[in-house]
Scaffold this active site. Sequence first.
Site, short mmCIF file in Angstrom:
data_model
loop_
_atom_site.label_atom_id
_atom_site.label_comp_id
_atom_site.label_asym_id
_atom_site.label_seq_id
_atom_site.Cartn_x
_atom_site.Cartn_y
_atom_site.Cartn_z
N ASP A 310 0.87 -1.17 0.00
CA ASP A 310 0.00 0.00 0.00
C ASP A 310 0.91 1.22 0.00
O ASP A 310 2.10 1.13 0.31
CB ASP A 310 -0.88 -0.04 1.25
N ASP A 505 -1.89 -0.62 6.06
CA ASP A 505 -2.10 -0.11 7.42
C ASP A 505 -3.52 0.39 7.66
O ASP A 505 -3.90 0.64 8.81
CB ASP A 505 -1.12 1.03 7.72
N ASP A 509 -7.37 -1.71 3.74
CA ASP A 509 -6.41 -2.76 3.37
C ASP A 509 -6.76 -4.11 3.99
O ASP A 509 -6.22 -5.14 3.57
CB ASP A 509 -4.99 -2.37 3.82
#
Length: 619
Positions: A310, A505, A509
């Site tokens: 990410d 995080d 996600d």
Amino acid sequence: MQQTSTNRLKTALLLFPVAGLLSGIAFYFAGRDDVAGIAWFIGVVPVLVALLVEILRSLWRGEVGLDIVAALSMTAALTFGETLAAIVVAVMYSGGTFLESFAEGRARREMHDLLSRVPRTATLHRNGGLEEVPLDDIELGDLLLIRQGDVVPVDGSVSSDVAFVDTSALTGESLPVRLSRGADAMSGSTNAGEPFELTATRCAKESTYAGIVRLVEEAQHSKAPMARLADRWSLGFLAVTVAIAFAAWWFTGDPIRAVAVLVVATPCPLILAVPVALVAGLSRAAHFGVLIKGAGPLEAMARIRTLILDKTGTLTDGRPQIVLIDSHDDMDKDEILHFAAALDQASKHPVAQAIVAAAKARDLVLSVPSEVVEIPGEGVVGNVDGHKVIVGGDDFVAQRVGRASGDHPVGAPGSVLVAVAVDGQMAGYLVMADPLRKGISAMLARLRREGIARILLATGDRAEVAEHVTEGLGLDGIRAELTPDQKVLLVLTECKNGPVMMVGDGVNDAPALAAADVGVAMGARGAAASAEAADVVLLVDRIDRLGSGIEIARRARHIAMESVVAGISLSVAGMIAAALGYLTPVQGALLQEAIDVAVILNALRALWIVPHDEMAGQE
């Protein structure tokens, strides 16, 4: 309690055959061979009974383990009067299970230390004094006193000028960390300096340390896929053992050779080598700030081929920072920052807080603003040291100083411009951006060396922002403007090419983390949902620890495989030697158990794994 009872049983099962072996030897040298045989026989019985019970339980669960060979060897030895060989196997089998208990206890010591450090009370400022209160009584915004040596009880922000905390129990950092006023202090760290004050930002149950403890408890109840694979190998190994024993008896007519083959084949501690190595790997990873939720994820982590990252909060820091101060009319840049930060002290907006933090990092003394008016989402107006200051978006400030908007520096994709006006005149712009984490290029290069073939970026941000931020990193692909379900689809697509690790995080996600072979959450500042969905949690806000975790996982798996191959190879060689008559049952028992103990000790090497980057840092 259950673990204590199990340890006591394993200790008793070791002491009983040891006592039988020693007393039998004493009778043997006293010329009482018949009594010695009885002593050895009696010493074997409890171990054999316990072993048969365990085998029946395994068969009831549909599992066939290598312990069957140990039971066959003891039974055959007793049947043909080889009681000394039987007692040796019993001693070494019970010794192996005892060694397993010791190894797991040693490997999990750091985890138990983590659990034992959970604070029960905190010192709270209340009614003009200090009061010791239970953790559950702490509420958001409470002011706590953290004395020297105290464990920080809840997540909070430092309210004193400076604090020094020891985070070694959480992150492996050997030196105390200096925290300035307003910095986040993680629960579970220890005050290594003078007493400081902490404002609680989370209650006890939601704090980092409480979450880590819950994850540790989950990690202590797992069985590795490699261990189950060893159980599946047991059918083949059992077949080979019986075939060699039967052939030795058939072609020589000597049943003692078959007994010797069975005794040599006893692999009781061998099947413990895999879990011992992997549990040791869990302990080492936790020591370096990587909490792996079980031996299964650790084994999967060692085989990862594709990494999906990410962007915000993972590849980047996740907090806006000032990258440029553009001054109008040659006003001093620190003065522009001082006015903006002093006024923004009255705002809770993340960009405002980032500006305040930047000013404090430069040791600027911030005045207390007055007559502050905040227009949510647009900007703030107020007085600072007798000057009227306006801070906010370009349009917001331009309208109030009679200037056309758009007359400003062009920021990079993804950057934020904060306009600052003083006394009706444009003072300048603060250019804010979310920069890459420090050392990210070196970390990605290290992961390549660890065997990661593909590294992809998956973000919900705009494509031009993602491309700008990752320029020069050499990623294998960038997937931008993704929704959570599209991230899941990307993970599932990449899984076709081999095991996939996803690192994130945020709450968005969490589905992708759960879908990946190994999901990794940034646990220090990440969302609780991502930490719950993940298989691995980085306990410190440093993504470079991911490389240490993967290296530890691969080396622990390598040690486990080393133990399996060496143990089985030596066992087969010993069986052949016994079948050819070169080993008696007693000699075979001693040889095989020496092999098994060596294999277990080899597995324990995983307790001392040190990642290469950590070794370089110590030199």
